[in-house]
Design a protein around this motif. Structure first.
Motif, mmCIF file in Angstrom:
data_model
loop_
_atom_site.group_PDB
_atom_site.id
_atom_site.type_symbol
_atom_site.label_atom_id
_atom_site.label_comp_id
_atom_site.label_asym_id
_atom_site.label_seq_id
_atom_site.Cartn_x
_atom_site.Cartn_y
_atom_site.Cartn_z
ATOM 1 N N LYS A 55 66.500 71.938 -19.177
ATOM 2 C CA LYS A 55 66.174 71.751 -20.582
ATOM 3 C C LYS A 55 66.532 70.325 -20.943
ATOM 4 O O LYS A 55 67.654 69.883 -20.718
ATOM 5 N N ILE B 20 66.308 76.090 -13.812
ATOM 6 C CA ILE B 20 66.102 75.903 -15.247
ATOM 7 C C ILE B 20 66.537 74.501 -15.673
ATOM 8 O O ILE B 20 67.636 74.067 -15.364
ATOM 9 N N THR C 97 73.417 76.274 -24.469
ATOM 10 C CA THR C 97 71.971 76.126 -24.270
ATOM 11 C C THR C 97 71.472 77.093 -23.204
ATOM 12 O O THR C 97 70.427 77.712 -23.366
ATOM 13 N N GLU D 147 65.846 79.458 -27.286
ATOM 14 C CA GLU D 147 65.551 78.076 -26.942
ATOM 15 C C GLU D 147 64.543 78.140 -25.796
ATOM 16 O O GLU D 147 64.617 79.038 -24.966
ATOM 17 N N THR D 148 63.609 77.208 -25.769
ATOM 18 C CA THR D 148 62.604 77.223 -24.706
ATOM 19 C C THR D 148 62.980 76.206 -23.635
ATOM 20 O O THR D 148 63.136 75.032 -23.953
ATOM 21 N N PRO D 149 63.142 76.639 -22.385
ATOM 22 C CA PRO D 149 63.453 75.681 -21.328
ATOM 23 C C PRO D 149 62.291 74.721 -21.117
ATOM 24 O O PRO D 149 61.144 75.050 -21.429
ATOM 25 N N ARG E 132 71.339 80.492 -24.787
ATOM 26 C CA ARG E 132 70.242 80.629 -25.751
ATOM 27 C C ARG E 132 68.880 80.661 -25.054
ATOM 28 O O ARG E 132 67.948 81.284 -25.538
ATOM 29 N N MET E 133 68.803 79.999 -23.915
ATOM 30 C CA MET E 133 67.532 80.036 -23.184
ATOM 31 C C MET E 133 67.292 81.421 -22.585
ATOM 32 O O MET E 133 66.172 81.909 -22.579
ATOM 33 N N ASN F 65 56.157 83.051 -21.787
ATOM 34 C CA ASN F 65 57.344 82.911 -22.625
ATOM 35 C C ASN F 65 57.433 84.126 -23.539
ATOM 36 O O ASN F 65 56.793 84.188 -24.577
#
Lengths: 549, 222
Positions: A11, A9, A44, A53-55, A47-48, A75
């Motif tokens: 971000k 992952i 982060t 939150e979008t990675p 939250r992903m 997603n």
């Protein structure tokens, strides 16, 4: 059940990498803490996983469902991931009462669940409660106000807590007036008869439709529980709200608004709200950071208990290493968006993977001592430390330094190659927040301003010794002569600053002896948990024992 | 001209009065709703350049003189192709465009005050957007959102220059007032003015009492 897997992952925002190629496997029913200094990317990551939150890249799997995959373009939005999230500032809705806050999420649940006969359940609950009439009278009697009149709302809460019933049943129970009767037991008995008749009526009616109810009042057909896609009924919502509030002990605040609660109570409401929809995964973002020290400790115990009681997977973000150590089954240390170590708390403490982890975990912090030396024939390493002392480091397991260095160099080369490959790809961005070897701090009497000094040339003969404060022991026969520079007795133990030439060491001595400043003290370094780090890469070479000569 | 019925018995004035009320209500409802949504959208995506664009465009009518906006709509909507002159439709369109800035500004300020986590907490619980708006966002910022509706309403009641070119004199109250004033019937124009002021005061007090929100305690404030 849910196991969370993060694969590569990343971000980033522009050139800033918030999270850099993190892979993580969170087993079912575990309690994981994400630990790191502020701004390191731990929130982060959380939250992903939750979907807030979008990675930029990577893949996240919760259970057997892929919820995010940058390559496949998957997603799943946060609301479909079925997770619970506890926010740092609680995020209670200020326009709703505590009860409404907890019930709000329950009203949205719409899924397949067993059909429950509400009437039968209520009758069943009444029968259960009415078994002991004088107990009901006692409960209501306890709730008399100063005028001697029973306080209805208080009585409802008491009845709910005692019999695990919903508010509607509690009201019905109260309305029966058992507490007013001269002989509550007799009246209760009579009422039980009535309800039993009612229950058998319901059963009779169901049987005529070839259905039945089991002991949980679920409607069955042909011995199987009937399932239906439905919303929760008012009774069920109430029962769940009451059950959750009982776990965190906020039953008496149901009608208050969040602004009318203390910090600790708000926190508990937030926990109850998160627990109410029974999520299988629970994410917590520094939930205890707003509480005072004593309450924080208390809530820590409650969280631990909750983890056992609910059996869910907990992922917990904190910058407090103490919290991480005490709560987690495994700690995941993050710095500058990069995963540093992922291991059980005691492993992180005893065998930190690198200097950053060693420095971050443990209070008081680990002593770092620069050493210069070579490996001898028998595998031990003879080092010059603390000015004029010589020490022999005997690793617990045999390591050949030349092999170790080769492996390190290969790893570095691989990493460089990987980075090079990554940058070759279209659209790849260089990381602006570069990873650096952690700058450890050597305590000295006169602090040196390292920024104006020349960068030391680091050779393969440079090592760093990591010595936990509790490994230092004062003994009359000790090989290292020190002077006590500072002493902080707390009763159970004393934290001492010991002066060795120009250097300072921190030691923790158990027992309540009294130390005078500038008193002479001879120390020894004991135990097999002394750590040897490579100064160039900051990585742990081995743990072992230290012999001062 | 002379020999008009007294103001409370005057059909023209009453017709204009209800016309004004209708216009103001519709304008306020549409402008307030659009403005609230703009505020919400811009607050959600503050970094997005389109959000800024929407925000600026919504604010544009505020910068232009009312009479110029009125003239623009007059040219746009009363020509040989479309003729909306002297209809409520035209007045409503002009009014809404002119008053969106009031609503969007007050709503943007209030939306920025709401922590994002309040909404995220609801998203996680699978709450649909409409429910999040009606049960969480709007109740929390109730007073400033009501201000967003109230401001266009009040302004619309007394607006003259915007509507002057778009309708005839008996259509709404402010043009009627202007008409009587120019004809030299000062007693009439003053009385109409009084009607307007009393109406505004009554509505302000009503909303004040009913919702606890008010214009005098400021836009976006508590």
């Amino acid at each position: 059940m849910p196991e969370i897997v993060l694969e590569n992952i990343t971000k980033r925002w522009g050139k800033f990498f918030g999270v850099d190629n993190v892979s993580l496997n969170i087993p079912n029913n575990s309690f994981i803490t994400l630990l790191g200094p502020s701004g390191c990317g731990k929130t982060t990551i959380l939250r992903m996983i939750a979907g807030l939150e979008t990675p930029t890249e990577g893949r996240i799997t919760i259970g057997d469902k892929v919820v995010f995959d940058s390559n496949a373009g998957i997603n799943v939005p946060a609301n479909k991931r079925r997770v619970g999230f506890l926010f740092q500032n609680y995020a209670l809705w200020p326009n709703m009462t505590v009860y409404e806050n907890i019930a709000f999420g329950l009203k949205n649940i719409h899924e397949e669940m067993p059909v429950i006969d509400v009437e039968a359940k209520r009758a069943g609950d009444m029968i259960r409660a009415l078994q002991n009439g004088s107990r009901i009278k006692e409960i209501v009697e306890e709730c008399r106000d100063k005028n001697g009149k029973p306080d209805e709302n208080k009585a409802y809460v008491k009845l709910i807590d005692n019999y695990s019933i919903s508010i509607y049943t509690a009201k019905e129970l109260f309305a029966l007036g058992i507490h007013l009767a001269q002989e509550p037991d007799t009246l209760a008995k009579a009422k039980v008869m009535e309800y039993e008749a009612k229950l058998s009526d319901i059963k009779k009616k169901l049987r005529s439709e070839e259905k039945d109810i089991n002991e949980k009042f679920q409607v069955t057909k042909g011995g199987k529980v009937v399932l239906e896609n439905r919303k929760l009924t008012k009774e069920e919502i109430d029962a769940r709200v009451r059950a959750c509030s009982r776990i965190v002990k906020i039953g008496m605040f149901m009608d208050r608004y969040p602004a009318e609660l203390s910090g600790g109570q708000q926190q508990r409401v937030a926990i109850a709200r998160t627990l109410a929809p029974e999520p299988q995964v629970l994410f917590m973002d520094e939930p205890l950071s707003n509480l005072d020290a004593k309450l924080r400790l208390e809530m820590r115990y409650e969280l631990q208990r909750l983890h056992v009681e609910t059996g869910s997977t907990f992922v917990y973000v904190t910058h407090d290493q103490m919290e991480a150590m005490t709560l987690a089954t495994r700690i995941c240390l993050v710095n500058n968006g990069v995963l540093q170590q992922y291991a059980a708390p005691l492993d992180v403490y005893n065998r930190p993977a690198n200097l950053f982890v060693a420095d971050f975990v443990g209070n008081p912090s680990m002593n770092f001592v620069d050493g210069k030396g070579k490996q001898a024939e028998d595998g031990s390493i003879v080092l010059d430390i603390l000015g004029e002392h010589k020490a022999k480091f005997v690793p617990n397991e045999k390591v050949l330094l030349s092999d170790w260095r080769e492996a390190r160099e290969k790893e570095d080369a691989d990493k460089l190659e990987f980075e090079h490959q990554r940058l070759m790809k279209k659209g790849a961005v260089e990381k602006s927040n570069k990873d650096e070897v952690f700058k450890y701090h050597v305590q000295r009497v006169e602090e040196q301003d390292e920024s104006i000094m020349d960068e030391p040339v680091i050779t393969d003969e440079d090592f760093v010794l990591g010595i936990r404060p509790e490994a230092i022991d004062i003994e009359p026969e000790g090989r290292i002569k020190t002077k006590i520079y500072g002493a902080m007795p707390t009763g159970m133990e004393s934290t001492l600053k010991l002066r060795v030439g120009e250097f300072l060491l921190t030691g923790v001595i158990f027992g309540n002896s009294i130390y005078r400043i500038d008193q002479d003290a001879n120390i020894d370094i004991k135990g097999k948990d002394i750590l040897l780090f490579d100064r160039k890469s900051g990585k742990l070479i081995s743990a072992g024992a230290l012999e001062i000569t | 001209m002379y020999g008009q019925a007294g103001i409370l018995y005057n059909k023209t004035i009453w017709h204009a009065f209800f016309g004004t009320l209708f216009l103001a209500t519709v304008c306020a409802l549409i402008a307030g709703t659009i403005g609230t949504l703009i505020g919400y959208a811009v607050a959600k995506k503050r970094r997005n350049k389109w959000a800024n664009y929407v925000n600026n465009v919504a604010f544009l009518p505020y910068l232009m003189p009312s009479i110029a906006v009125g003239a623009a709509f007059f040219i746009l909507f009363s020509n040989e192709h479309i003729n909306l002159f002297n209809t409520y439709t035209l007045l409503i369109i002009a009014g809404v465009v002119k008053y969106i800035p009031f609503a969007s500004r007050s709503s943007l300020n209030s939306m920025l005050q709401i922590s994002n986590e309040l909404e995220e907490a609801a998203i996680i619980m699978n709450t649909p957007w409409i429910k999040r708006m009606t049960r969480i966002i709007i109740p929390i910022q109730k007073s400033s959102i009501i201000s967003g509706y109230l401001l266009p309403f009040m302004t619309c009641l007394r607006e003259l220059s915007l509507f002057l070119l778009l309708c005839t004199q008996g259509f709404i109250l402010s043009t009627t007032l202007d008409y009587f004033d120019e004809m030299g019937l000062y007693a009439f124009s003053s009385a109409i003015n009084l009607i307007l002021i009393v109406t505004i005061l009554v509505f302000n007090t009503l909303v004040n009492k009913l919702t606890g929100a008010s214009l005098d305690s400021g836009i976006g404030g508590k």
